[in-house]
Design an enzyme around this catalytic site. Structure first.
Site, PDB file in Angstrom:
ATOM      1  N   LYS A  53       0.839  -1.204   0.000  1.00 14.93           N
ATOM      2  CA  LYS A  53       0.000   0.000   0.000  1.00 14.93           C
ATOM      3  C   LYS A  53       0.876   1.256   0.000  1.00 14.93           C
ATOM      4  O   LYS A  53       0.622   2.196  -0.735  1.00 14.93           O
ATOM      5  CB  LYS A  53      -0.927  -0.016   1.226  1.00 14.93           C
ATOM      6  CG  LYS A  53      -2.035  -1.066   1.123  1.00 14.93           C
ATOM      7  CD  LYS A  53      -2.775  -1.250   2.441  1.00 14.93           C
ATOM      8  CE  LYS A  53      -3.764  -2.410   2.347  1.00 14.93           C
ATOM      9  NZ  LYS A  53      -4.398  -2.747   3.622  1.00 14.93           N
ATOM     10  N   GLN A  97      -4.228  -1.346   9.949  1.00 19.15           N
ATOM     11  CA  GLN A  97      -4.210  -2.685   9.339  1.00 19.15           C
ATOM     12  C   GLN A  97      -4.830  -3.711  10.298  1.00 19.15           C
ATOM     13  O   GLN A  97      -4.425  -3.806  11.460  1.00 19.15           O
ATOM     14  CB  GLN A  97      -2.766  -3.073   8.979  1.00 19.15           C
ATOM     15  CG  GLN A  97      -2.638  -4.391   8.250  1.00 19.15           C
ATOM     16  CD  GLN A  97      -3.275  -4.369   6.858  1.00 19.15           C
ATOM     17  OE1 GLN A  97      -3.191  -3.398   6.120  1.00 19.15           O
ATOM     18  NE2 GLN A  97      -3.931  -5.469   6.501  1.00 19.15           N
ATOM     19  N   ASP A 120     -10.442   3.130   4.398  1.00 17.52           N
ATOM     20  CA  ASP A 120     -10.870   1.732   4.254  1.00 17.52           C
ATOM     21  C   ASP A 120     -12.383   1.614   4.083  1.00 17.52           C
ATOM     22  O   ASP A 120     -12.885   0.552   3.702  1.00 17.52           O
ATOM     23  CB  ASP A 120     -10.472   0.941   5.515  1.00 17.52           C
ATOM     24  CG  ASP A 120      -9.258   0.057   5.277  1.00 17.52           C
ATOM     25  OD1 ASP A 120      -8.962  -0.234   4.104  1.00 17.52           O
ATOM     26  OD2 ASP A 120      -8.624  -0.336   6.274  1.00 17.52           O
TER      27      ASP A 120
END
Ligand code: NDP
Length: 283
Positions: A53, A97, A120
């Protein structure tokens, strides 16, 4: 014999567009989107995801910061860090994460991220937006899946869609997005009875389970579009939830693993980071 929907190729185009957007935003605002990724613990898979990412962000001309925290970090310390980032005008996207260590409440962490920085798309307000069909940040994997489906040029409206898997991050939001596009949607899960019969009616089949090759060719309707979200390691090789070699003989379109949904998830995350930046800096 089917057409392969290459997430690798499609994501390159998206990443190039994001790069151009970032350059324009820099001209307009004097700033570039800044994504902060928090990684708690040492899980190698999580580390490889966040590294991918970060690299993609930098390649697109964005700023990326990885904050690595020891797995002994307390819930309070993590929440305090998120609140600091929420208030930092130099930060436009925050990604924690998952999974987190068991002593930390993931829901609480997700709720604490400011909605406008929730790249997200997991914040309850963004989840509600998907369900209500309102504008919001879409979760990256479902967003990438819809982009792949649309790239086929096939109409979604009126099609029978089967989503196998009902997780909050993939199955449920994909089902809602398909419904928004007027598909007739069925969601299957571990207690579903006679999955094969449902699968054989599916014009669009999304497999998001995490069981290698569980969708076999005899479950595929002739001409179906198949999106394989699953990532499974078998004998040191990555395979999906669909028996790709056999299923591709029956499907009209199919995504490979690797090189399918995975790269699209990252490309969608970049798009989300730009969206968050625009919400914060240009509205
Ligand atoms: P979860 O483990 O959260 O959910 C799996 C789902 O599959 C559950 O709803 C479960 O049902 C269902 N399931 C399990 N066994 C069966 C079965 N025999 N028949 C039908 N349904 C079953 O997984 P995720 O949604 O997080 O991820 C799914 C897969 O996608 C994983 O392989 C993951 O690695 C991959 N993934 C890939 C991404 C990418 O970018 N490429 C991103 C995210 C995930 P129940 O609810 O009843 O338990």
């Amino acid at each position: 014999m089917s057409n392969i929907i290459s997430g690798k190729e499609l994501s390159k185009t998206i990443r190039q567009t994001v790069k151009e957007d970032v350059a324009k935003l820099l001209e307009q605002t004097g700033k570039v989107p800044h994504l902060v990724v928090i990684l708690v613990g040492e899980d190698p898979a999580s580390l490889s995801y966040v590294t991918a990412k970060e690299k993609a962000c930098v390649k697109a001309g964005m700023k990326s910061t990885l904050l690595r925290k020891d797995e002994t970090i307390t819930e309070d310390e993590l929440l305090t860090l998120i609140r600091t980032l929420n208030d930092d005008p130099d930060v436009h996207g925050i990604l924690v994460q998952l999974p987190l260590p068991r002593h930390i409440d993931e829901n609480l962490v997700i709720e604490t991220i400011r909605q406008a920085k929730d790249v997200d798309g997991f914040h309850p307000l963004n989840v509600a937006a998907v369900h209500l069909g309102l504008p919001g940040i879409l979760p990256a994997t479902p967003k990438g899946i819809m982009t792949m489906l649309k790239s086929t040029g096939m109409e979604i409206k009126g099609k029978n869609a089967l989503v196998i898997g009902r997780s909050n991050i993939v199955g449920k939001p994909v089902a809602m997005l398909l419904l928004k596009e007027h598909a007739t949607v069925t969601i299957a899960h571990s207690r579903t009875v006679n999955l094969k019969a449902l699968a054989l009616q599916a014009d669009i089949l999304v497999a998001a389970v995490g069981r290698a090759n569980m969708v076999t060719a005899d479950m595929v309707k002739e001409g179906a579009i198949i999106i394989d979200v699953g990532v499974n390691r078998v004998d040191d090789k990555l395979v999906g939830d669909v028996d790709f070699d056999a299923a591709k003989e029956k499907a009209s379109f199919i995504t490979p693993v690797p090189g399918g949904v995975g790269p699209m998830t990252i490309a969608s995350l970049l798009q989300n980071t730009v969206e968050c930046f625009k919400m914060i800096e240009t509205k």
